[in-house]
Design a protein around this motif. Structure first.
Motif, PDB file in Angstrom:
ATOM      1  N   PRO A 113       0.797  -1.225   0.000  1.00 17.07           N
ATOM      2  CA  PRO A 113       0.000   0.000   0.000  1.00 17.07           C
ATOM      3  C   PRO A 113       0.832   1.279   0.000  1.00 17.07           C
ATOM      4  N   ASP A 114       2.054   1.195   0.505  1.00 18.14           N
ATOM      5  CA  ASP A 114       2.904   2.383   0.538  1.00 18.14           C
ATOM      6  C   ASP A 114       3.462   2.739  -0.831  1.00 18.14           C
ATOM      7  N   ARG A 115       3.328   1.821  -1.806  1.00 15.80           N
ATOM      8  CA  ARG A 115       3.897   2.058  -3.130  1.00 15.80           C
ATOM      9  C   ARG A 115       2.888   2.640  -4.109  1.00 15.80           C
ATOM     10  N   VAL A 116       1.605   2.595  -3.758  1.00 12.23           N
ATOM     11  CA  VAL A 116       0.535   2.994  -4.682  1.00 12.23           C
ATOM     12  C   VAL A 116      -0.195   4.213  -4.124  1.00 12.23           C
ATOM     13  N   LYS A 117      -0.098   5.335  -4.804  1.00 17.31           N
ATOM     14  CA  LYS A 117      -0.784   6.554  -4.371  1.00 17.31           C
ATOM     15  C   LYS A 117      -2.260   6.495  -4.785  1.00 17.31           C
ATOM     16  N   ARG A 118      -2.515   6.542  -6.075  1.00 15.19           N
ATOM     17  CA  ARG A 118      -3.871   6.425  -6.620  1.00 15.19           C
ATOM     18  C   ARG A 118      -3.858   5.285  -7.627  1.00 15.19           C
ATOM     19  N   VAL A 119      -5.002   4.661  -7.817  1.00 15.88           N
ATOM     20  CA  VAL A 119      -5.047   3.521  -8.730  1.00 15.88           C
ATOM     21  C   VAL A 119      -6.301   3.591  -9.588  1.00 15.88           C
ATOM     22  N   ILE A 120      -6.131   3.275 -10.852  1.00 19.57           N
ATOM     23  CA  ILE A 120      -7.235   3.251 -11.812  1.00 19.57           C
ATOM     24  C   ILE A 120      -7.444   1.812 -12.260  1.00 19.57           C
ATOM     25  N   PHE A 121      -8.636   1.294 -12.012  1.00 20.02           N
ATOM     26  CA  PHE A 121      -9.019  -0.034 -12.480  1.00 20.02           C
ATOM     27  C   PHE A 121      -9.809   0.142 -13.774  1.00 20.02           C
ATOM     28  N   GLY A 122      -9.189  -0.126 -14.902  1.00 18.38           N
ATOM     29  CA  GLY A 122      -9.867  -0.044 -16.184  1.00 18.38           C
ATOM     30  C   GLY A 122     -10.371  -1.413 -16.609  1.00 18.38           C
ATOM     31  N   GLY A 123     -11.597  -1.462 -17.118  1.00 24.31           N
ATOM     32  CA  GLY A 123     -12.117  -2.712 -17.677  1.00 24.31           C
ATOM     33  C   GLY A 123     -12.355  -3.812 -16.668  1.00 24.31           C
ATOM     34  N   LEU A 124     -12.491  -3.467 -15.386  1.00 23.38           N
ATOM     35  CA  LEU A 124     -12.772  -4.488 -14.379  1.00 23.38           C
ATOM     36  C   LEU A 124     -13.542  -3.859 -13.221  1.00 23.38           C
ATOM     37  N   GLY A 125     -14.740  -4.370 -12.999  1.00 23.54           N
ATOM     38  CA  GLY A 125     -15.573  -3.935 -11.891  1.00 23.54           C
ATOM     39  C   GLY A 125     -15.675  -5.040 -10.863  1.00 23.54           C
TER      40      GLY A 125
END
Length: 251
Positions: A113-125
């Motif tokens: 978790p310390d390596r990821v600031k914001r995350v975009i999940f494209g094409g997967l809900g």
């Protein structure tokens, strides 16, 4: 393209631009060029003042190929992404993954978790939790001698895509048999990053983006109008939504 090797696995990647870094993780049977360069994502993000890093997942593109399903799995490929960040000396980045790449991104955010600031999940809900179907028809289609012998519609589409991208079909079959690990609702709820979930309104693979967002403390949904799973990745609404998300100081 540059490469790095660790524990006998060679990972090919691109690294372009300057500014806040974003890591791009492509989908199944694709590669960094097909998923991110050709649709214009790399140029778009570089012009937005970002350092863009994209890797070929193991079994794909110019990275190492393996033929045992045990060599794959989304958590394993998330560690390849983490090692790339280590190799580049990057402590914390924004991350965008598409389809299988979104699943890999989720494991990266959960396990580091310390390596990821914001995350975009494209094409997967919600398919991240419920699964996105039986992998065997796709794996079998990839192993079939001829495209015309494949009856399963989805398997035939992935086989045609693999041929189009000149992929190693047997490596992809092994990957398909191990890369679709589900993530429990409890674990999804532990994702602490700010999340954007971008899914085409005609995507019959991804599952409900809103149902996934409801599990996460700080998530928003971007609907990509009229796009299915295969074509949403290059859509202008998707691109603008991602730029807006990345440039939102509150995100």
């Amino acid at each position: 393209m540059p490469k790095f090797e660790i524990d006998g696995v060679e990972i090919s990647y691109l690294d372009e631009g300057d500014g806040d870094p974003i890591l791009l993780i492509h989908g199944f049977a694709s590669n960094k060029s097909i998923n991110w360069e050709y649709p214009g994502w790399v140029d778009l993000l570089v012009k937005d003042g970002r350092r863009v890093i994209a890797l070929d997942n193991r079994g794909h593109g110019e990275s190492s190929k393996f033929y045992d399903p045990e060599a794959y799995g989304a958590p394993v490929m998330a560690e390849d992404a983490r090692r790339l960040l280590d190799h580049l000396g990057l402590n914390s980045v924004d991350v965008m993954g598409y389809s299988m790449g979104a699943r890999i991104s989720a494991f990266l955010a959960l396990n580091h978790p310390d390596r990821v600031k914001r995350v975009i999940f494209g094409g997967l809900g919600y398919g991240m939790v419920s699964g996105v179907g039986d992998p065997e028809p796709i794996a079998s289609a990839l192993e079939a001698e001829r495209l015309q012998d494949i009856a399963d519609r989805t398997g035939r589409a992935f086989r045609a895509f693999a041929e189009q991208t000149k992929s190693d079909r047997l490596a992809l079959a092994a990957c398909m048999r191990s890369s679709r690990q589900k993530i429990s609702e409890t674990d999804v709820a532990r994702i602490g990053s700010t999340v954007l979930i971008a899914v085409g309104t005609k995507d019959d693979i991804a599952g409900s983006p809103q149902k996934l967002a409801d599990l996460i403390g700080n998530a928003r949904v971007l609907e990509i109008p009229g796009r299915d799973h295969m074509v949403a990745v290059g859509d202008k609404v998707y691109k603008q939504g991602v730029l807006d998300f990345l440039n939102d100081e509150l995100a």
